[in-house]
Design a protein around this motif. Structure first.
Motif, PDB file in Angstrom:
ATOM      1  N   ASN A   1       5.915  38.297  76.794  1.00 24.94           N
ATOM      2  CA  ASN A   1       7.121  38.037  76.015  1.00 24.94           C
ATOM      3  C   ASN A   1       7.820  39.312  75.567  1.00 24.94           C
ATOM      4  O   ASN A   1       8.876  39.251  74.959  1.00 24.94           O
ATOM      5  CB  ASN A   1       6.792  37.187  74.789  1.00 24.94           C
TER       6      ASN A   1
ATOM      7  N   SER B   1       8.555  32.788  81.028  1.00 22.26           N
ATOM      8  CA  SER B   1       8.713  31.337  81.005  1.00 22.26           C
ATOM      9  C   SER B   1       7.529  30.638  81.654  1.00 22.26           C
ATOM     10  O   SER B   1       7.065  29.598  81.174  1.00 22.26           O
ATOM     11  CB  SER B   1      10.012  30.937  81.700  1.00 22.26           C
ATOM     12  N   GLU B   2       6.992  31.208  82.736  1.00 20.29           N
ATOM     13  CA  GLU B   2       5.841  30.597  83.392  1.00 20.29           C
ATOM     14  C   GLU B   2       4.626  30.600  82.480  1.00 20.29           C
ATOM     15  O   GLU B   2       3.865  29.639  82.437  1.00 20.29           O
ATOM     16  CB  GLU B   2       5.503  31.327  84.697  1.00 20.29           C
TER      17      GLU B   2
ATOM     18  N   ALA C   1       4.625  30.511  79.176  1.00 23.26           N
ATOM     19  CA  ALA C   1       4.819  29.504  78.130  1.00 23.26           C
ATOM     20  C   ALA C   1       4.511  28.106  78.661  1.00 23.26           C
ATOM     21  O   ALA C   1       3.844  27.306  77.986  1.00 23.26           O
ATOM     22  CB  ALA C   1       6.241  29.570  77.597  1.00 23.26           C
TER      23      ALA C   1
END
Length: 167
Positions: free
Chosen positions: A73, A81-82, A84
């Protein structure tokens, strides 16, 4: 240093607009309304809180930061995003596989290409079933996420052993 009359007029007019807007909108300081993330106090003080739940919102960065060490992050991090989505999937899979056994939060630690999942479980199933579930979970998550997954689980006799305080 004295201000020019034109600048003084501009500053005084802008202050008037702000003061009028504050009376109409009723804005308040954000420090006065710090209620999100806090649990309501009950009349009988019988609501149990774990250590993670008992920490106030302003202490999250100091006391709970170890729950979410995830460097993807950061600015320029890859796969934010992957990661998360994978974390949500891991938590849902763990709750479904270990149904009603977790008494704490599921902590996901990512180090290099290894994912370590930690948590505290109730000691209500046999050791044979516990070892099966550990192997089953590690094997399936390793296959789906394409990296080694290790479970670090601890057990307690009762859910009350995890209670930090009552409110």
């Amino acid at each position: 240093m004295a201000l020019s009359p034109h600048l003084m007029k501009f500053v005084s007019e802008s202050l008037k607009v702000r003061s009028v807007a504050n009376r109409i909108i009723h804005t308040s300081s954000t420090l006065q309304k710090c209620q999100s993330g806090r649990y309501k106090k009950t009349l009988k003080n019988d609501f149990p809180l774990t250590y993670e739940m008992a920490n106030p919102p302003h202490a999250i960065a100091h006391r709970k930061s170890w729950n979410s060490w995830n460097t993807t992050n950061l600015d320029g991090g890859l796969r934010a995003s992957e990661t998360a989505v994978e974390d949500v999937f891991i938590r849902k899979f763990m709750v479904g596989t270990w149904h009603a056994l977790f008494v704490s939060e599921i902590i996901i630690k990512r180090q290099h290409n290894i994912i370590r999942i930690a948590g505290i479980l109730r000691r209500s199933v046999s050791a044979r079933k516990m070892y099966f579930l550990i192997g089953y979970t590690e094997e399936l998550l390793s296959f789906w996420l394409q990296c080694p997954v290790k479970l670090e689980l601890q057990t307690v006799n009762d859910k009350k052993d995890v209670v930090f305080k009552y409110i």
